[in-house]
Design an enzyme around this catalytic site. Structure first.
Site, short mmCIF file in Angstrom:
data_model
loop_
_atom_site.label_atom_id
_atom_site.label_comp_id
_atom_site.label_asym_id
_atom_site.label_seq_id
_atom_site.Cartn_x
_atom_site.Cartn_y
_atom_site.Cartn_z
N TYR A 155 0.83 -1.20 0.00
CA TYR A 155 0.00 0.00 0.00
C TYR A 155 0.87 1.26 0.00
O TYR A 155 0.65 2.19 -0.78
CB TYR A 155 -0.92 -0.01 1.22
CG TYR A 155 -1.83 1.19 1.33
CD1 TYR A 155 -2.87 1.38 0.43
CD2 TYR A 155 -1.64 2.13 2.33
CE1 TYR A 155 -3.72 2.48 0.53
CE2 TYR A 155 -2.48 3.23 2.44
CZ TYR A 155 -3.51 3.40 1.54
OH TYR A 155 -4.34 4.50 1.64
N VAL A 156 1.87 1.28 0.86
CA VAL A 156 2.76 2.44 0.93
C VAL A 156 3.56 2.57 -0.36
O VAL A 156 3.80 3.70 -0.84
CB VAL A 156 3.68 2.33 2.15
CG1 VAL A 156 4.81 3.36 2.08
CG2 VAL A 156 2.88 2.55 3.43
#
Length: 246
Positions: A155-156
């Site tokens: 996600y990051v």
């Protein structure tokens, strides 16, 4: 364009979900006409449009797969035809699936990247071509690019890509009088954030910021409203809206 007390035509991707919904409602309350985008839940988008119009605002719902360039081009065509042009594009649409890198499912990884990276790119590309002078493009990152919590790796990584795209697009639009920024929320009480977390985890995250609470979608919407309206000298920036967490 007069940048003071000016109403604008706004497209909000992911407008039927947590932060997107709050953004659409806030911008409509500020007097802007809002196109509420949905990917799969038309009923929620239509209900939000009804809520906005019942309150005296102007809104419509529009559907598209944001990672499909043809669907997104048609989406922009529809919004332009309905509203008479586009001044602001807010990219809130996103997917978050958490797991350690060592065991992350690659099919899930590909789906996350398709929405968060390709989707943001496709929408930003159309926005760069279509947004009128005096307008704004607002993308979405995450404070976890700084806090680096375990299980957030893919996600990051997707949001780091969004940040890079945002900063470079701002420079590429030199001379167009279009601002390009990203908002990076901290822990915010949305279904996307709360899903899969225990009460203990939520309580711990609630105390992490100096203000000792989770953010509310309306807190994030306030930052977007600033970037979508009066913030003509804020450009090529990542605004960390997180109560001082990082």
């Amino acid at each position: 364009m007069n940048t003071q007390n000016t109403t604008r035509n706004v497209l909000v991707t992911g407008g039927s979900g947590g932060i997107g919904r709050a953004v659409a409602k806030r911008l409509a309350a500020d007097g802007h006409a809002v196109a509420v985008h949905y990917a799969g839940n038309r009923a929620k988008a239509d209900a939000l449009v009804t809520e906005i119009t019942d309150a005296g605002g102007r809104a419509l719902s529009v559907g598209a797969d944001i990672a499909d360039e043809h669907a997104v081009a048609a989406l922009f065509d529809e919004v332009e035809a309905s509203l008479g042009g586009i001044d602001v594009v807010v990219n809130t649409a996103g997917v978050m699936v958490l797991a350690p890198v060592v065991e992350y499912d690659l099919e899930v990884f590909d789906r996350l990247m398709r929405t968060n990276v390709r989707g943001t790119f496709v929408v930003s590309q159309q926005a760069a071509r279509r947004v009128r002078a005096g307008g704004a493009i607002v993308n979405f990152s995450t404070t976890v690019t700084r806090t680096q919590f375990p299980t957030y790796g893919p996600y990051v990584a997707s949001k780091a890509a969004v940040e890079a795209l945002t900063l470079i697009l701002a420079r590429e639009l030199r001379g167009k009088d279009i601002t390009v920024n990203a908002v990076a929320p901290g822990p915010t009480a949305t279904p996307l954030f709360l899903e899969g977390k225990t009460e203990e985890q939520i309580a711990e995250l609630s105390k992490a910021a100096p203000l000792e609470r989770l953010g509310e979608p309306e807190d994030i919407a306030e930052t977007v409203a600033f970037l979508a309206g009066p913030a003509r000298w804020v450009n090529g920036q990542i605004l960390f809206t997180n109560g001082g967490l990082a």
